[in-house]
Design an enzyme around this catalytic site. Structure first.
Site, mmCIF file in Angstrom:
data_model
loop_
_atom_site.group_PDB
_atom_site.id
_atom_site.type_symbol
_atom_site.label_atom_id
_atom_site.label_comp_id
_atom_site.label_asym_id
_atom_site.label_seq_id
_atom_site.Cartn_x
_atom_site.Cartn_y
_atom_site.Cartn_z
ATOM 1 N N THR A 194 0.820 -1.210 0.000
ATOM 2 C CA THR A 194 0.000 0.000 0.000
ATOM 3 C C THR A 194 0.854 1.260 0.000
ATOM 4 O O THR A 194 0.494 2.271 -0.597
ATOM 5 C CB THR A 194 -0.926 -0.016 1.243
ATOM 6 O OG1 THR A 194 -1.735 -1.181 1.138
ATOM 7 C CG2 THR A 194 -1.803 1.196 1.323
ATOM 8 N N THR A 206 2.111 -4.334 4.582
ATOM 9 C CA THR A 206 2.084 -4.595 6.030
ATOM 10 C C THR A 206 1.741 -6.048 6.374
ATOM 11 O O THR A 206 2.105 -6.521 7.450
ATOM 12 C CB THR A 206 1.052 -3.679 6.719
ATOM 13 O OG1 THR A 206 -0.207 -3.812 6.054
ATOM 14 C CG2 THR A 206 1.496 -2.236 6.682
ATOM 15 N N ASP A 207 1.056 -6.757 5.453
ATOM 16 C CA ASP A 207 0.568 -8.093 5.816
ATOM 17 C C ASP A 207 1.677 -9.033 6.284
ATOM 18 O O ASP A 207 1.518 -9.753 7.265
ATOM 19 C CB ASP A 207 -0.167 -8.752 4.631
ATOM 20 C CG ASP A 207 -1.546 -8.154 4.405
ATOM 21 O OD1 ASP A 207 -1.862 -7.124 5.026
ATOM 22 O OD2 ASP A 207 -2.316 -8.725 3.599
ATOM 23 N N LYS A 229 1.879 -7.489 13.050
ATOM 24 C CA LYS A 229 0.653 -6.761 12.699
ATOM 25 C C LYS A 229 -0.481 -7.298 13.573
ATOM 26 O O LYS A 229 -0.844 -8.466 13.482
ATOM 27 C CB LYS A 229 0.340 -6.965 11.213
ATOM 28 C CG LYS A 229 -0.829 -6.123 10.710
ATOM 29 C CD LYS A 229 -0.979 -6.208 9.198
ATOM 30 C CE LYS A 229 -2.152 -5.359 8.732
ATOM 31 N NZ LYS A 229 -2.290 -5.317 7.274
HETATM 32 N N1 ASP Z 1 -2.138 -6.521 1.488
HETATM 33 C C1 ASP Z 1 -1.227 -5.410 1.488
HETATM 34 C C2 ASP Z 1 0.188 -5.929 1.603
HETATM 35 O O1 ASP Z 1 0.546 -6.481 2.586
HETATM 36 C C3 ASP Z 1 -1.542 -4.461 2.565
HETATM 37 C C4 ASP Z 1 -0.494 -3.375 2.732
HETATM 38 O O2 ASP Z 1 0.202 -3.053 1.808
HETATM 39 O O3 ASP Z 1 -0.336 -2.843 3.782
HETATM 40 O O4 ASP Z 1 0.942 -5.747 0.704
#
Ligand code: ASP
Length: 432
Positions: free
Chosen positions: A92, A167-168, A246
Protein backbone atom coordinates in the site's frame (compact mmCIF):
# COMPACT_ATOMS: atom_id res chain seq x y z
CA UNK A 1 -19.38 1.32 -18.40
CA UNK A 2 -22.21 3.34 -16.88
CA UNK A 3 -25.61 3.31 -18.62
CA UNK A 4 -26.11 5.90 -21.40
CA UNK A 5 -28.51 7.75 -19.08
CA UNK A 6 -25.87 8.12 -16.34
CA UNK A 7 -23.18 8.90 -18.92
CA UNK A 8 -25.15 11.84 -20.30
CA UNK A 9 -25.81 13.06 -16.76
CA UNK A 10 -22.05 12.95 -16.04
CA UNK A 11 -21.30 14.72 -19.31
CA UNK A 12 -23.77 17.45 -18.48
CA UNK A 13 -21.88 18.15 -15.22
CA UNK A 14 -18.44 17.70 -16.88
CA UNK A 15 -17.69 14.78 -14.54
CA UNK A 16 -15.27 11.96 -15.41
CA UNK A 17 -14.13 8.84 -13.58
CA UNK A 18 -11.45 9.93 -11.07
CA UNK A 19 -13.03 13.32 -10.34
CA UNK A 20 -14.03 14.31 -6.82
CA UNK A 21 -17.79 14.68 -6.64
CA UNK A 22 -20.74 15.14 -4.33
CA UNK A 23 -23.57 12.65 -4.86
CA UNK A 24 -26.70 13.15 -2.74
CA UNK A 25 -24.55 14.72 0.00
CA UNK A 26 -21.79 12.04 -0.08
CA UNK A 27 -18.30 13.23 -1.08
CA UNK A 28 -15.81 10.97 -2.79
CA UNK A 29 -14.03 10.01 -5.98
CA UNK A 30 -16.11 8.67 -8.89
CA UNK A 31 -15.07 5.12 -9.69
CA UNK A 32 -15.71 3.08 -12.85
CA UNK A 33 -18.78 0.87 -12.85
CA UNK A 34 -17.94 -2.68 -11.70
CA UNK A 35 -19.44 -5.40 -13.97
CA UNK A 36 -21.98 -6.62 -11.44
CA UNK A 37 -23.21 -3.31 -9.99
CA UNK A 38 -26.68 -1.96 -10.71
CA UNK A 39 -27.06 0.14 -13.85
CA UNK A 40 -28.96 2.74 -11.81
CA UNK A 41 -26.10 3.64 -9.45
CA UNK A 42 -22.75 5.44 -9.59
CA UNK A 43 -19.87 4.16 -7.46
CA UNK A 44 -18.10 6.54 -5.08
CA UNK A 45 -14.85 5.84 -3.21
CA UNK A 46 -15.35 7.62 0.11
CA UNK A 47 -12.44 9.11 2.07
CA UNK A 48 -12.77 6.20 4.48
CA UNK A 49 -11.68 3.96 1.58
CA UNK A 50 -15.05 2.23 1.23
CA UNK A 51 -16.97 2.16 -2.05
CA UNK A 52 -20.63 3.20 -2.07
CA UNK A 53 -23.24 2.74 -4.82
CA UNK A 54 -25.70 5.67 -5.08
CA UNK A 55 -28.54 6.60 -7.40
CA UNK A 56 -27.39 9.98 -8.76
CA UNK A 57 -30.30 12.19 -7.73
CA UNK A 58 -28.04 15.18 -7.04
CA UNK A 59 -24.64 15.32 -8.72
CA UNK A 60 -22.00 18.01 -8.27
CA UNK A 61 -18.40 18.25 -9.48
CA UNK A 62 -16.03 19.24 -6.65
CA UNK A 63 -12.58 18.79 -8.21
CA UNK A 64 -11.16 17.45 -11.45
CA UNK A 65 -8.73 14.51 -11.11
CA UNK A 66 -5.04 15.39 -11.18
CA UNK A 67 -3.50 15.06 -14.61
CA UNK A 68 -0.39 12.86 -14.86
CA UNK A 69 2.72 15.01 -14.41
CA UNK A 70 4.71 14.95 -17.62
CA UNK A 71 7.90 16.42 -16.19
CA UNK A 72 9.20 14.64 -13.13
CA UNK A 73 10.69 16.71 -10.32
CA UNK A 74 14.49 16.72 -10.21
CA UNK A 75 15.58 15.20 -6.93
CA UNK A 76 17.53 17.92 -5.04
CA UNK A 77 20.93 16.97 -3.64
CA UNK A 78 22.91 18.57 -0.83
CA UNK A 79 26.42 17.56 0.30
CA UNK A 80 25.50 18.45 3.89
CA UNK A 81 22.59 16.09 4.20
CA UNK A 82 22.68 12.37 4.98
CA UNK A 83 21.87 9.92 2.19
CA UNK A 84 18.88 7.65 2.66
CA UNK A 85 18.02 4.89 0.23
CA UNK A 86 14.37 3.84 -0.11
CA UNK A 87 13.98 0.36 -1.58
CA UNK A 88 10.41 -0.32 -2.69
CA UNK A 89 9.01 -3.81 -2.62
CA UNK A 90 5.38 -2.76 -3.18
CA UNK A 91 2.39 -2.81 -0.85
CA UNK A 92 0.00 0.00 0.00
CA UNK A 93 2.87 2.40 0.74
CA UNK A 94 3.82 2.25 -2.95
CA UNK A 95 0.25 2.33 -4.21
CA UNK A 96 -2.51 4.68 -5.18
CA UNK A 97 -6.10 4.17 -6.24
CA UNK A 98 -6.47 3.09 -9.84
CA UNK A 99 -9.54 4.80 -11.29
CA UNK A 100 -9.44 2.45 -14.26
CA UNK A 101 -9.56 -0.74 -12.21
CA UNK A 102 -11.25 0.54 -9.08
CA UNK A 103 -8.71 -0.95 -6.63
CA UNK A 104 -5.40 0.03 -5.09
CA UNK A 105 -2.40 -0.73 -7.30
CA UNK A 106 1.37 -0.09 -7.18
CA UNK A 107 2.25 3.01 -9.15
CA UNK A 108 5.49 4.68 -8.04
CA UNK A 109 8.83 5.20 -9.65
CA UNK A 110 11.70 6.81 -7.72
CA UNK A 111 10.91 10.45 -8.54
CA UNK A 112 7.29 9.98 -7.54
CA UNK A 113 8.48 9.52 -3.98
CA UNK A 114 9.88 13.02 -3.80
CA UNK A 115 6.77 14.44 -5.39
CA UNK A 116 4.53 12.59 -2.99
CA UNK A 117 6.59 13.20 0.16
CA UNK A 118 8.49 16.50 -0.28
CA UNK A 119 9.15 16.69 3.49
CA UNK A 120 11.68 13.89 3.11
CA UNK A 121 14.06 16.07 1.13
CA UNK A 122 14.20 18.58 4.00
CA UNK A 123 16.11 16.11 6.18
CA UNK A 124 18.01 13.91 3.74
CA UNK A 125 19.03 13.22 0.19
CA UNK A 126 16.51 10.69 -1.02
CA UNK A 127 17.59 7.87 -3.28
CA UNK A 128 15.08 5.33 -4.34
CA UNK A 129 14.89 2.07 -6.23
CA UNK A 130 12.05 -0.29 -7.01
CA UNK A 131 13.21 -3.83 -6.31
CA UNK A 132 9.77 -5.48 -6.40
CA UNK A 133 6.16 -4.46 -6.96
CA UNK A 134 4.00 -6.85 -5.02
CA UNK A 135 1.47 -7.03 -2.26
CA UNK A 136 3.26 -8.67 0.61
CA UNK A 137 0.87 -11.62 0.84
CA UNK A 138 2.61 -12.81 -2.35
CA UNK A 139 6.09 -12.73 -0.79
CA UNK A 140 8.09 -15.93 -0.78
CA UNK A 141 11.19 -16.81 1.27
CA UNK A 142 13.21 -16.32 -1.94
CA UNK A 143 12.16 -12.65 -1.95
CA UNK A 144 13.55 -12.20 1.59
CA UNK A 145 16.87 -13.42 0.23
CA UNK A 146 16.72 -10.94 -2.69
CA UNK A 147 15.99 -8.05 -0.32
CA UNK A 148 18.82 -9.09 2.01
CA UNK A 149 21.23 -9.44 -0.91
CA UNK A 150 20.33 -5.95 -2.11
CA UNK A 151 20.77 -4.41 1.35
CA UNK A 152 24.15 -6.09 1.73
CA UNK A 153 25.34 -4.78 -1.63
CA UNK A 154 24.40 -1.13 -0.97
CA UNK A 155 24.61 -0.70 2.82
CA UNK A 156 28.06 0.93 2.85
CA UNK A 157 26.99 3.69 0.45
CA UNK A 158 24.14 5.14 2.53
CA UNK A 159 23.48 6.55 6.00
CA UNK A 160 20.38 4.45 6.30
CA UNK A 161 18.01 2.25 4.31
CA UNK A 162 14.21 2.25 4.27
CA UNK A 163 12.38 -0.77 2.89
CA UNK A 164 8.86 0.12 1.67
CA UNK A 165 6.83 -3.04 2.28
CA UNK A 166 3.23 -4.25 2.45
CA UNK A 167 2.08 -4.60 6.03
CA UNK A 168 0.57 -8.09 5.82
CA UNK A 169 3.86 -10.01 5.94
CA UNK A 170 6.19 -7.18 6.94
CA UNK A 171 6.89 -8.95 10.25
CA UNK A 172 8.08 -12.10 8.47
CA UNK A 173 10.52 -10.08 6.34
CA UNK A 174 11.73 -8.24 9.45
CA UNK A 175 12.49 -11.58 11.09
CA UNK A 176 14.20 -12.99 8.00
CA UNK A 177 16.47 -9.93 7.61
CA UNK A 178 17.34 -10.13 11.32
CA UNK A 179 18.80 -13.61 10.74
CA UNK A 180 20.20 -13.14 7.23
CA UNK A 181 22.05 -9.89 8.06
CA UNK A 182 23.15 -10.48 11.64
CA UNK A 183 24.52 -7.43 13.48
CA UNK A 184 24.30 -5.32 10.34
CA UNK A 185 26.33 -2.11 10.67
CA UNK A 186 23.71 0.13 8.99
CA UNK A 187 20.24 1.19 10.12
CA UNK A 188 17.51 -0.55 8.10
CA UNK A 189 13.84 0.27 8.74
CA UNK A 190 10.88 -1.53 7.20
CA UNK A 191 8.04 0.90 6.60
CA UNK A 192 4.50 0.18 5.49
CA UNK A 193 1.22 2.00 5.51
CA UNK A 194 -2.28 0.89 6.34
CA UNK A 195 -3.96 3.45 4.04
CA UNK A 196 -2.71 4.43 0.58
CA UNK A 197 -1.09 7.82 0.08
CA UNK A 198 -3.99 9.32 -1.87
CA UNK A 199 -6.36 8.96 1.08
CA UNK A 200 -6.59 11.82 3.57
CA UNK A 201 -6.08 9.41 6.48
CA UNK A 202 -2.94 7.90 4.95
CA UNK A 203 -0.14 7.07 7.35
CA UNK A 204 2.42 6.66 4.53
CA UNK A 205 4.03 10.12 4.65
CA UNK A 206 4.44 10.25 8.44
CA UNK A 207 5.80 6.70 8.64
CA UNK A 208 8.34 7.43 5.89
CA UNK A 209 9.37 10.79 7.30
CA UNK A 210 9.73 9.35 10.81
CA UNK A 211 11.86 6.48 9.53
CA UNK A 212 14.17 8.90 7.71
CA UNK A 213 14.32 11.15 10.79
CA UNK A 214 15.22 8.20 13.03
CA UNK A 215 17.89 6.91 10.66
CA UNK A 216 19.49 10.32 10.21
CA UNK A 217 19.44 11.42 13.86
CA UNK A 218 20.38 8.28 15.75
CA UNK A 219 23.24 5.80 15.79
CA UNK A 220 20.76 2.97 15.21
CA UNK A 221 22.24 -0.04 13.41
CA UNK A 222 20.12 -3.12 12.84
CA UNK A 223 16.77 -4.17 11.40
CA UNK A 224 13.70 -2.33 12.67
CA UNK A 225 10.12 -1.46 11.76
CA UNK A 226 8.80 2.12 11.78
CA UNK A 227 5.01 2.61 11.90
CA UNK A 228 2.40 4.73 13.72
CA UNK A 229 2.57 4.29 17.49
CA UNK A 230 -0.89 5.72 18.12
CA UNK A 231 -3.96 6.00 15.91
CA UNK A 232 -3.51 9.79 15.68
CA UNK A 233 -0.56 11.31 13.84
CA UNK A 234 1.49 12.29 16.89
CA UNK A 235 4.16 9.57 17.16
CA UNK A 236 5.77 6.69 15.31
CA UNK A 237 7.36 3.75 17.03
CA UNK A 238 10.51 1.91 16.00
CA UNK A 239 10.20 -1.78 16.81
CA UNK A 240 12.76 -4.59 16.64
CA UNK A 241 12.43 -6.12 13.14
CA UNK A 242 12.06 -9.68 14.37
CA UNK A 243 9.54 -8.95 17.15
CA UNK A 244 7.15 -6.62 15.29
CA UNK A 245 3.74 -8.10 14.48
CA UNK A 246 0.65 -6.76 12.70
CA UNK A 247 -2.02 -6.89 15.41
CA UNK A 248 -4.92 -5.13 13.72
CA UNK A 249 -6.42 -5.41 10.24
CA UNK A 250 -6.90 -1.71 9.59
CA UNK A 251 -5.75 0.60 12.41
CA UNK A 252 -2.74 2.76 11.67
CA UNK A 253 -1.12 1.72 14.97
CA UNK A 254 -1.43 -1.95 14.00
CA UNK A 255 2.17 -2.95 14.70
CA UNK A 256 3.24 -3.97 18.20
CA UNK A 257 6.39 -5.55 19.54
CA UNK A 258 5.84 -9.03 20.97
CA UNK A 259 7.66 -9.77 24.23
CA UNK A 260 10.09 -6.88 23.82
CA UNK A 261 10.11 -3.12 24.25
CA UNK A 262 10.23 -0.73 21.29
CA UNK A 263 13.71 0.44 20.24
CA UNK A 264 12.73 4.08 20.08
CA UNK A 265 10.19 6.56 18.81
CA UNK A 266 9.74 9.68 16.71
CA UNK A 267 7.46 12.44 17.90
CA UNK A 268 6.19 13.78 14.61
CA UNK A 269 4.35 16.73 16.13
CA UNK A 270 7.42 17.96 18.03
CA UNK A 271 9.91 16.65 15.44
CA UNK A 272 12.00 14.87 18.07
CA UNK A 273 13.53 11.41 18.33
CA UNK A 274 14.05 9.05 21.28
CA UNK A 275 16.53 6.20 21.14
CA UNK A 276 18.75 4.45 23.62
CA UNK A 277 21.49 2.46 21.96
CA UNK A 278 21.63 -0.95 23.65
CA UNK A 279 23.20 -2.86 20.81
CA UNK A 280 26.04 -5.23 21.55
CA UNK A 281 29.31 -4.97 19.74
CA UNK A 282 29.32 -7.93 17.39
CA UNK A 283 30.59 -8.78 13.96
CA UNK A 284 28.37 -8.47 10.89
CA UNK A 285 27.51 -11.89 9.44
CA UNK A 286 25.65 -12.30 6.16
CA UNK A 287 23.96 -15.66 5.87
CA UNK A 288 21.15 -15.96 3.37
CA UNK A 289 20.60 -19.72 3.39
CA UNK A 290 17.09 -20.85 4.11
CA UNK A 291 15.23 -24.17 4.03
CA UNK A 292 11.57 -23.49 3.34
CA UNK A 293 10.50 -27.13 3.74
CA UNK A 294 8.73 -26.24 6.98
CA UNK A 295 5.09 -26.97 7.89
CA UNK A 296 2.75 -25.08 10.22
CA UNK A 297 -0.28 -26.33 12.13
CA UNK A 298 -2.74 -24.61 14.42
CA UNK A 299 -4.05 -26.48 17.45
CA UNK A 300 -7.77 -26.16 18.19
CA UNK A 301 -10.68 -28.23 19.53
CA UNK A 302 -11.60 -30.75 16.83
CA UNK A 303 -8.04 -31.66 15.72
CA UNK A 304 -7.68 -35.01 14.00
CA UNK A 305 -4.98 -37.68 13.83
CA UNK A 306 -5.06 -37.42 10.04
CA UNK A 307 -3.72 -33.87 10.18
CA UNK A 308 -0.54 -35.07 11.88
CA UNK A 309 -0.37 -37.98 9.43
CA UNK A 310 -0.47 -35.44 6.62
CA UNK A 311 2.50 -33.58 8.14
CA UNK A 312 4.47 -36.86 8.37
CA UNK A 313 3.70 -37.62 4.71
CA UNK A 314 4.98 -34.19 3.61
CA UNK A 315 8.50 -35.08 4.75
CA UNK A 316 9.03 -31.66 6.26
CA UNK A 317 12.39 -30.84 7.84
CA UNK A 318 10.67 -28.67 10.42
CA UNK A 319 7.14 -28.08 11.72
CA UNK A 320 5.75 -25.25 13.83
CA UNK A 321 2.86 -26.15 16.10
CA UNK A 322 0.82 -23.12 17.11
CA UNK A 323 -0.38 -24.57 20.38
CA UNK A 324 -2.73 -23.31 23.06
CA UNK A 325 -1.67 -21.50 26.24
CA UNK A 326 1.79 -22.36 27.53
CA UNK A 327 2.32 -24.80 24.62
CA UNK A 328 -0.33 -27.50 24.57
CA UNK A 329 -2.34 -29.70 22.23
CA UNK A 330 -4.96 -32.41 22.84
CA UNK A 331 -3.00 -35.45 24.05
CA UNK A 332 -5.14 -36.76 26.94
CA UNK A 333 -7.82 -39.41 26.31
CA UNK A 334 -10.46 -39.81 29.02
CA UNK A 335 -13.83 -40.38 27.30
CA UNK A 336 -15.29 -41.41 23.95
CA UNK A 337 -14.89 -37.93 22.49
CA UNK A 338 -11.17 -37.74 23.34
CA UNK A 339 -10.20 -41.29 22.41
CA UNK A 340 -8.06 -40.12 19.46
CA UNK A 341 -5.95 -37.72 21.57
CA UNK A 342 -3.46 -40.41 22.62
CA UNK A 343 -3.05 -41.28 18.97
CA UNK A 344 -2.31 -37.62 18.21
CA UNK A 345 0.53 -37.79 20.74
CA UNK A 346 1.90 -40.97 19.16
CA UNK A 347 1.82 -39.32 15.73
CA UNK A 348 3.60 -36.21 17.02
CA UNK A 349 6.35 -38.48 18.37
CA UNK A 350 6.63 -40.14 14.96
CA UNK A 351 6.75 -36.73 13.27
CA UNK A 352 9.56 -35.56 15.58
CA UNK A 353 11.76 -38.54 14.65
CA UNK A 354 12.87 -36.99 11.35
CA UNK A 355 11.87 -33.38 11.70
CA UNK A 356 12.47 -30.50 14.12
CA UNK A 357 9.06 -29.89 15.74
CA UNK A 358 8.66 -26.59 17.60
CA UNK A 359 5.89 -25.56 20.00
CA UNK A 360 4.71 -21.93 19.90
CA UNK A 361 1.60 -20.31 21.35
CA UNK A 362 -1.47 -18.75 19.78
CA UNK A 363 -1.51 -16.42 22.79
CA UNK A 364 1.26 -14.56 20.87
CA UNK A 365 2.46 -12.75 23.99
CA UNK A 366 4.28 -14.66 26.72
CA UNK A 367 6.65 -17.61 26.88
CA UNK A 368 6.25 -21.32 26.15
CA UNK A 369 6.57 -23.44 29.27
CA UNK A 370 5.81 -27.10 28.79
CA UNK A 371 6.85 -28.06 32.32
CA UNK A 372 3.73 -26.73 34.03
CA UNK A 373 1.00 -29.15 32.88
CA UNK A 374 1.08 -32.85 32.29
CA UNK A 375 0.10 -32.32 28.63
CA UNK A 376 3.15 -30.11 28.07
CA UNK A 377 5.46 -32.70 29.65
CA UNK A 378 4.06 -35.44 27.41
CA UNK A 379 4.50 -33.34 24.26
CA UNK A 380 8.04 -32.47 25.27
CA UNK A 381 8.80 -36.15 25.88
CA UNK A 382 7.52 -36.83 22.37
CA UNK A 383 10.42 -34.71 21.08
CA UNK A 384 8.84 -31.30 20.60
CA UNK A 385 11.05 -28.31 21.51
CA UNK A 386 9.97 -24.95 22.98
CA UNK A 387 10.04 -21.68 21.00
CA UNK A 388 10.69 -19.81 24.30
CA UNK A 389 9.43 -16.23 23.87
CA UNK A 390 9.33 -16.26 20.06
CA UNK A 391 5.87 -15.80 18.55
CA UNK A 392 4.70 -18.29 15.88
CA UNK A 393 5.63 -16.37 12.71
CA UNK A 394 9.05 -15.43 14.09
CA UNK A 395 9.64 -19.07 15.07
CA UNK A 396 8.53 -20.16 11.57
CA UNK A 397 11.10 -17.91 9.86
CA UNK A 398 13.83 -18.79 12.34
CA UNK A 399 13.19 -22.50 11.88
CA UNK A 400 13.62 -22.13 8.10
CA UNK A 401 16.83 -20.19 8.60
CA UNK A 402 18.20 -22.58 11.26
CA UNK A 403 17.54 -25.62 9.07
CA UNK A 404 19.08 -23.86 6.06
CA UNK A 405 22.28 -23.28 8.00
CA UNK A 406 22.68 -26.72 9.59
CA UNK A 407 23.94 -30.13 8.61
CA UNK A 408 21.73 -31.99 11.11
CA UNK A 409 18.55 -31.57 13.15
CA UNK A 410 20.68 -31.31 16.33
CA UNK A 411 22.64 -28.42 14.88
CA UNK A 412 19.43 -26.77 13.68
CA UNK A 413 17.99 -27.09 17.20
CA UNK A 414 21.08 -25.42 18.65
CA UNK A 415 20.82 -22.52 16.20
CA UNK A 416 17.06 -22.20 16.68
CA UNK A 417 17.25 -21.93 20.46
CA UNK A 418 20.21 -19.51 20.47
CA UNK A 419 19.76 -15.73 20.30
CA UNK A 420 20.88 -14.46 16.89
CA UNK A 421 19.77 -10.82 16.92
CA UNK A 422 17.78 -10.09 20.07
CA UNK A 423 14.79 -12.24 19.11
CA UNK A 424 14.93 -14.66 22.05
CA UNK A 425 15.54 -14.16 25.75
CA UNK A 426 16.06 -16.78 28.43
CA UNK A 427 13.77 -15.11 30.93
CA UNK A 428 10.60 -13.08 30.60
CA UNK A 429 9.57 -10.22 32.84
CA UNK A 430 6.04 -10.63 34.09
CA UNK A 431 3.75 -7.99 32.59
CA UNK A 432 0.30 -7.51 34.05
N1 ASP B 1 -2.14 -6.52 1.49
C1 ASP B 1 -1.23 -5.41 1.49
C2 ASP B 1 0.19 -5.93 1.60
O1 ASP B 1 0.55 -6.48 2.59
C3 ASP B 1 -1.54 -4.46 2.57
C4 ASP B 1 -0.49 -3.37 2.73
O2 ASP B 1 0.20 -3.05 1.81
O3 ASP B 1 -0.34 -2.84 3.78
O4 ASP B 1 0.94 -5.75 0.70
Amino acid sequence: MYSSEIQSLLKQEDIEVGDRVNVNGFEGVLMPKPDKSSTETVILKLDSGYNLGLEPEELELLEKKEQEEVEKTDIPYSEDKPDILVLHTGGTIASRVSYEEGGVKPAFDPEDLVEMYPELTEICNVHSEVIAQMLSEDMEPGHWRDIAEKIDSVKDSYDGIIIGHGTDTLGYTGAALNFMLQNIDTGVLLVGSQRSSDRPSSDAAINLYSAAKFLTETEFNGIGVCMHETSDDSTCTVLPGSKARKMHTSRRDAFKSVNREALGSVNYEEDTVEFEDTRRDAEYVKNLDIDSNVGFIKVRPGMTVEEIDFLIEQDYNGVIIEGTGLGHMPVNSFDSKTEHHEKILEKVEELAENCLVVMTSQCINGRIDMDVYDAGLKIKDAGVIEAKDMHPELAYVKLMWSLGNSESLEQAEQLFTKDIGGEVTERSLYHE
